[in-house]
Design an enzyme around this catalytic site. Structure first.
Site, PDB file in Angstrom:
ATOM      1  N   HIS A 126       0.425 -25.821 -73.872  1.00  0.00           N
ATOM      2  CA  HIS A 126      -0.035 -26.854 -74.814  1.00  0.00           C
ATOM      3  C   HIS A 126      -1.534 -27.097 -74.640  1.00  0.00           C
ATOM      4  O   HIS A 126      -2.264 -27.284 -75.613  1.00  0.00           O
ATOM      5  CB  HIS A 126       0.736 -28.162 -74.610  1.00  0.00           C
ATOM      6  CG  HIS A 126       2.211 -28.038 -74.903  1.00  0.00           C
ATOM      7  ND1 HIS A 126       2.694 -27.443 -76.047  1.00  0.00           N
ATOM      8  CD2 HIS A 126       3.305 -28.434 -74.197  1.00  0.00           C
ATOM      9  CE1 HIS A 126       4.029 -27.480 -76.028  1.00  0.00           C
ATOM     10  NE2 HIS A 126       4.420 -28.072 -74.915  1.00  0.00           N
ATOM     11  N   SER A 129       6.990 -32.920 -83.979  1.00  0.00           N
ATOM     12  CA  SER A 129       7.993 -33.214 -85.015  1.00  0.00           C
ATOM     13  C   SER A 129       8.906 -34.361 -84.575  1.00  0.00           C
ATOM     14  O   SER A 129       8.969 -34.680 -83.386  1.00  0.00           O
ATOM     15  CB  SER A 129       8.839 -31.964 -85.294  1.00  0.00           C
ATOM     16  OG  SER A 129       9.742 -31.731 -84.227  1.00  0.00           O
ATOM     17  N   ARG A 148       2.434 -20.083 -89.933  1.00  0.00           N
ATOM     18  CA  ARG A 148       3.247 -20.367 -88.747  1.00  0.00           C
ATOM     19  C   ARG A 148       2.968 -19.292 -87.708  1.00  0.00           C
ATOM     20  O   ARG A 148       3.064 -18.099 -88.005  1.00  0.00           O
ATOM     21  CB  ARG A 148       4.737 -20.411 -89.050  1.00  0.00           C
ATOM     22  CG  ARG A 148       5.525 -20.782 -87.776  1.00  0.00           C
ATOM     23  CD  ARG A 148       6.965 -21.135 -88.000  1.00  0.00           C
ATOM     24  NE  ARG A 148       7.529 -21.650 -86.752  1.00  0.00           N
ATOM     25  CZ  ARG A 148       8.464 -22.571 -86.661  1.00  0.00           C
ATOM     26  NH1 ARG A 148       8.972 -23.101 -87.742  1.00  0.00           N
ATOM     27  NH2 ARG A 148       8.904 -22.976 -85.479  1.00  0.00           N
ATOM     28  N   GLU A 203      11.916 -34.097 -84.339  1.00  0.00           N
ATOM     29  CA  GLU A 203      12.904 -33.453 -83.464  1.00  0.00           C
ATOM     30  C   GLU A 203      12.350 -33.179 -82.059  1.00  0.00           C
ATOM     31  O   GLU A 203      13.117 -33.037 -81.108  1.00  0.00           O
ATOM     32  CB  GLU A 203      13.389 -32.134 -84.079  1.00  0.00           C
ATOM     33  CG  GLU A 203      14.344 -32.295 -85.264  1.00  0.00           C
ATOM     34  CD  GLU A 203      13.648 -32.586 -86.588  1.00  0.00           C
ATOM     35  OE1 GLU A 203      12.424 -32.362 -86.690  1.00  0.00           O
ATOM     36  OE2 GLU A 203      14.333 -33.060 -87.525  1.00  0.00           O
ATOM     37  N   ASN A 204      11.032 -33.115 -81.919  1.00  0.00           N
ATOM     38  CA  ASN A 204      10.443 -32.809 -80.610  1.00  0.00           C
ATOM     39  C   ASN A 204      10.675 -33.905 -79.561  1.00  0.00           C
ATOM     40  O   ASN A 204      10.490 -33.667 -78.366  1.00  0.00           O
ATOM     41  CB  ASN A 204       8.938 -32.503 -80.725  1.00  0.00           C
ATOM     42  CG  ASN A 204       8.629 -31.168 -81.378  1.00  0.00           C
ATOM     43  OD1 ASN A 204       7.596 -31.015 -82.042  1.00  0.00           O
ATOM     44  ND2 ASN A 204       9.501 -30.172 -81.206  1.00  0.00           N
ATOM     45  N   TRP A 205      11.104 -35.093 -79.987  1.00  0.00           N
ATOM     46  CA  TRP A 205      11.444 -36.158 -79.014  1.00  0.00           C
ATOM     47  C   TRP A 205      12.614 -35.745 -78.134  1.00  0.00           C
ATOM     48  O   TRP A 205      12.852 -36.360 -77.089  1.00  0.00           O
ATOM     49  CB  TRP A 205      11.785 -37.475 -79.736  1.00  0.00           C
ATOM     50  CG  TRP A 205      10.611 -38.097 -80.442  1.00  0.00           C
ATOM     51  CD1 TRP A 205      10.450 -38.184 -81.798  1.00  0.00           C
ATOM     52  CD2 TRP A 205       9.452 -38.703 -79.862  1.00  0.00           C
ATOM     53  NE1 TRP A 205       9.256 -38.799 -82.098  1.00  0.00           N
ATOM     54  CE2 TRP A 205       8.626 -39.137 -80.933  1.00  0.00           C
ATOM     55  CE3 TRP A 205       9.021 -38.924 -78.548  1.00  0.00           C
ATOM     56  CZ2 TRP A 205       7.400 -39.778 -80.729  1.00  0.00           C
ATOM     57  CZ3 TRP A 205       7.801 -39.563 -78.352  1.00  0.00           C
ATOM     58  CH2 TRP A 205       7.010 -39.982 -79.426  1.00  0.00           C
ATOM     59  N   TRP A 233       3.826 -18.716 -74.571  1.00  0.00           N
ATOM     60  CA  TRP A 233       2.534 -18.254 -74.043  1.00  0.00           C
ATOM     61  C   TRP A 233       2.467 -18.563 -72.542  1.00  0.00           C
ATOM     62  O   TRP A 233       2.071 -17.723 -71.743  1.00  0.00           O
ATOM     63  CB  TRP A 233       1.405 -18.957 -74.793  1.00  0.00           C
ATOM     64  CG  TRP A 233       0.012 -18.533 -74.431  1.00  0.00           C
ATOM     65  CD1 TRP A 233      -0.723 -17.549 -75.036  1.00  0.00           C
ATOM     66  CD2 TRP A 233      -0.817 -19.077 -73.389  1.00  0.00           C
ATOM     67  NE1 TRP A 233      -1.959 -17.456 -74.435  1.00  0.00           N
ATOM     68  CE2 TRP A 233      -2.046 -18.382 -73.424  1.00  0.00           C
ATOM     69  CE3 TRP A 233      -0.645 -20.090 -72.440  1.00  0.00           C
ATOM     70  CZ2 TRP A 233      -3.098 -18.655 -72.552  1.00  0.00           C
ATOM     71  CZ3 TRP A 233      -1.682 -20.362 -71.559  1.00  0.00           C
ATOM     72  CH2 TRP A 233      -2.897 -19.653 -71.608  1.00  0.00           C
ATOM     73  N   ASP A 292       3.032 -23.014 -83.325  1.00  0.00           N
ATOM     74  CA  ASP A 292       4.195 -22.759 -82.468  1.00  0.00           C
ATOM     75  C   ASP A 292       3.895 -21.669 -81.438  1.00  0.00           C
ATOM     76  O   ASP A 292       3.045 -20.811 -81.655  1.00  0.00           O
ATOM     77  CB  ASP A 292       5.377 -22.336 -83.362  1.00  0.00           C
ATOM     78  CG  ASP A 292       6.713 -22.478 -82.639  1.00  0.00           C
ATOM     79  OD1 ASP A 292       6.770 -23.174 -81.598  1.00  0.00           O
ATOM     80  OD2 ASP A 292       7.695 -21.881 -83.109  1.00  0.00           O
ATOM     81  N   GLY A 293       4.597 -21.723 -80.310  1.00  0.00           N
ATOM     82  CA  GLY A 293       4.504 -20.646 -79.323  1.00  0.00           C
ATOM     83  C   GLY A 293       3.783 -21.001 -78.032  1.00  0.00           C
ATOM     84  O   GLY A 293       3.566 -20.126 -77.188  1.00  0.00           O
ATOM     85  N   ARG A 300       5.025 -25.096 -69.073  1.00  0.00           N
ATOM     86  CA  ARG A 300       4.852 -25.183 -70.534  1.00  0.00           C
ATOM     87  C   ARG A 300       3.609 -25.975 -70.936  1.00  0.00           C
ATOM     88  O   ARG A 300       2.946 -25.656 -71.920  1.00  0.00           O
ATOM     89  CB  ARG A 300       6.091 -25.833 -71.165  1.00  0.00           C
ATOM     90  CG  ARG A 300       7.345 -24.970 -71.099  1.00  0.00           C
ATOM     91  CD  ARG A 300       8.531 -25.706 -71.729  1.00  0.00           C
ATOM     92  NE  ARG A 300       8.267 -26.068 -73.121  1.00  0.00           N
ATOM     93  CZ  ARG A 300       8.447 -25.240 -74.157  1.00  0.00           C
ATOM     94  NH1 ARG A 300       8.916 -24.025 -73.980  1.00  0.00           N
ATOM     95  NH2 ARG A 300       8.176 -25.647 -75.381  1.00  0.00           N
TER      96      ARG A 300
HETATM   97  C1  IPE Z   1       7.820 -26.876 -84.908  1.00  0.00           C
HETATM   98  O1  IPE Z   1       7.983 -26.142 -83.755  1.00  0.00           O
HETATM   99  C2  IPE Z   1       7.155 -28.185 -84.598  1.00  0.00           C
HETATM  100  C3  IPE Z   1       5.750 -28.118 -84.233  1.00  0.00           C
HETATM  101  C4  IPE Z   1       5.007 -27.045 -84.232  1.00  0.00           C
HETATM  102  C5  IPE Z   1       5.131 -29.375 -83.895  1.00  0.00           C
HETATM  103  P1  IPE Z   1       9.349 -26.188 -82.917  1.00  0.00           P
HETATM  104  O2  IPE Z   1       9.148 -25.304 -81.750  1.00  0.00           O
HETATM  105  O3  IPE Z   1       9.690 -27.600 -82.638  1.00  0.00           O
HETATM  106  O4  IPE Z   1      10.387 -25.595 -83.951  1.00  0.00           O
HETATM  107  P2  IPE Z   1      11.807 -24.913 -83.717  1.00  0.00           P
HETATM  108  O5  IPE Z   1      12.576 -25.815 -82.796  1.00  0.00           O
HETATM  109  O6  IPE Z   1      11.567 -23.571 -83.102  1.00  0.00           O
HETATM  110  O7  IPE Z   1      12.396 -24.792 -85.075  1.00  0.00           O
HETATM  111  C1  IPE Z   2       4.578 -25.689 -80.241  1.00  0.00           C
HETATM  112  O1  IPE Z   2       4.890 -24.879 -79.168  1.00  0.00           O
HETATM  113  C2  IPE Z   2       4.114 -27.061 -79.828  1.00  0.00           C
HETATM  114  C3  IPE Z   2       5.088 -28.131 -80.113  1.00  0.00           C
HETATM  115  C4  IPE Z   2       6.209 -27.983 -80.738  1.00  0.00           C
HETATM  116  C5  IPE Z   2       4.730 -29.469 -79.677  1.00  0.00           C
HETATM  117  P1  IPE Z   2       6.323 -24.889 -78.492  1.00  0.00           P
HETATM  118  O2  IPE Z   2       6.307 -25.869 -77.371  1.00  0.00           O
HETATM  119  O3  IPE Z   2       7.387 -25.099 -79.492  1.00  0.00           O
HETATM  120  O4  IPE Z   2       6.375 -23.404 -77.912  1.00  0.00           O
HETATM  121  P2  IPE Z   2       7.641 -22.445 -77.885  1.00  0.00           P
HETATM  122  O5  IPE Z   2       8.191 -22.371 -79.260  1.00  0.00           O
HETATM  123  O6  IPE Z   2       8.609 -23.051 -76.918  1.00  0.00           O
HETATM  124  O7  IPE Z   2       7.089 -21.141 -77.416  1.00  0.00           O
HETATM  125 MG    MG Z   3       8.479 -23.819 -80.645  1.00  0.00          MG
END
Ligand code: IPE
Ligand code: IPE
Ligand code: MG
Length: 250
Positions: A36, A64, A187, A66-68, A24, A19-20, A32
């Site tokens: 990635h 995830s 994490r 939920e990422n959709w 970054w 995550d993050g 963004r």
């Molecule tokens: C969790 O990160 C999913 C992945 C790292 C693929 P998210 O950024 O989606 O989680 P939330 O929304 O902060 O809980």
């Molecule tokens: C994790 O980074 C990668 C995925 C969830 C695909 P994020 O995209 O969630 O990064 P933040 O949480 O917005 O910083």
């Molecule tokens: Mg995130």
């Protein structure tokens, strides 16, 4: 009783919530997707670190269910990066006998991504030295509900008695039943939550949260997580130093 410091152990299975990436990029005034992109270099560093240390199972939460919900351009960019990552990484997988595995709803992924994933998982299927498991369109609740549905179908068809459904049987209906539960879940970027990751399998995992953002997480940070893990005392509900699936290191 040995001193805790003498009971060094390393995990058999490490799982990472990467995550993050977005934060970054935001810190640098970049889109963004650049976060990635930088994150894929951390993936390579961690795969290498596991290989060098003989850690057999590495699960990476890459996308995830939920990422959709994210904007279409971000999702599309992530899918393109995944295809590029697979092409770049394939030689490494062959060179080090690492098997690519997948957990999640593959049926949700775009055709091109699925084709590439199928190709690489098939090409590396006989390897056993290491397992790189990508969680893609993965949700822990989805995994558990899917297992429950499949078990119900077996019961309805008369192949299974309800009384036979216990933890061991249930586990066999999950995405990758042969893979041991993670010993260590890392994490990055400081969030104190599981975000629907490996809900069943995380029952006794050691949790390690670092404020470091995923694109900055490299071998040194991974080593720090392993050091911390080696100092944890796992009890599994008992009282003493019971056998976990982690390995003793001398
Ligand atoms: C969790 O990160 C999913 C992945 C790292 C693929 P998210 O950024 O989606 O989680 P939330 O929304 O902060 O809980
Ligand atoms: C994790 O980074 C990668 C995925 C969830 C695909 P994020 O995209 O969630 O990064 P933040 O949480 O917005 O910083
Ligand atoms: Mg995130």
């Amino acid at each position: 009783m040995p001193e805790p410091s003498a009971m060094l152990s390393r995990p058999l299975h490490v799982a990472i919530i990467m995550d993050g990436n977005g934060r970054w990029a935001a810190q640098r005034g970049l889109p963004r997707l650049r976060g990635h992109e930088a994150g894929t270099e951390s993936v390579q560093a961690v795969v290498r670190a596991c290989r060098d240390r003989g850690i057999r199972y590495l699960t990476l939460y890459a996308f995830s269910v939920e990422n959709w919900k994210r904007p279409r351009e971000e999702v599309g960019g992530l899918m393109n990066l995944l295809v590029r990552f697979l092409r770049d990484q394939e030689r490494e997988l062959h060179a080090h006998a690492i098997r690519l595995r997948l957990i999640g709803r593959q049926e949700d992924l775009p055709e091109e991504v699925r084709r590439e994933l199928d190709r690489v998982t098939n090409a590396t299927r006989s390897y056993e030295k290491g397992h790189l498991i990508l969680a893609l369109s993965y949700g822990g609740r989805t995994e558990i509900a899917t297992a429950a549905r499949r078990i119900a179908e077996q019961v309805k068809a008369g192949h299974l008695e309800p009384a036979a459904v216990d933890e061991a049987l249930f586990s066999r209906f999950l995405y990758a039943p042969d893979i041991p539960d993670p010993d260590l879940i890392i994490r990055t970027s400081g969030e104190m939550r599981l975000s629907n990751f490996l809900l069943w399998q995380s029952a006794y995992a050691e949790l390690y949260v670092t404020p470091v953002l995923w694109p900055d997480f490299r071998e040194r940070e991974f080593e720090a997580a392993l050091d911390e893990f080696s100092r944890r005392q796992r009890r599994f509900g008992g009282l003493g130093a019971e056998e976990g699936s982690s390995e003793a290191v001398s």
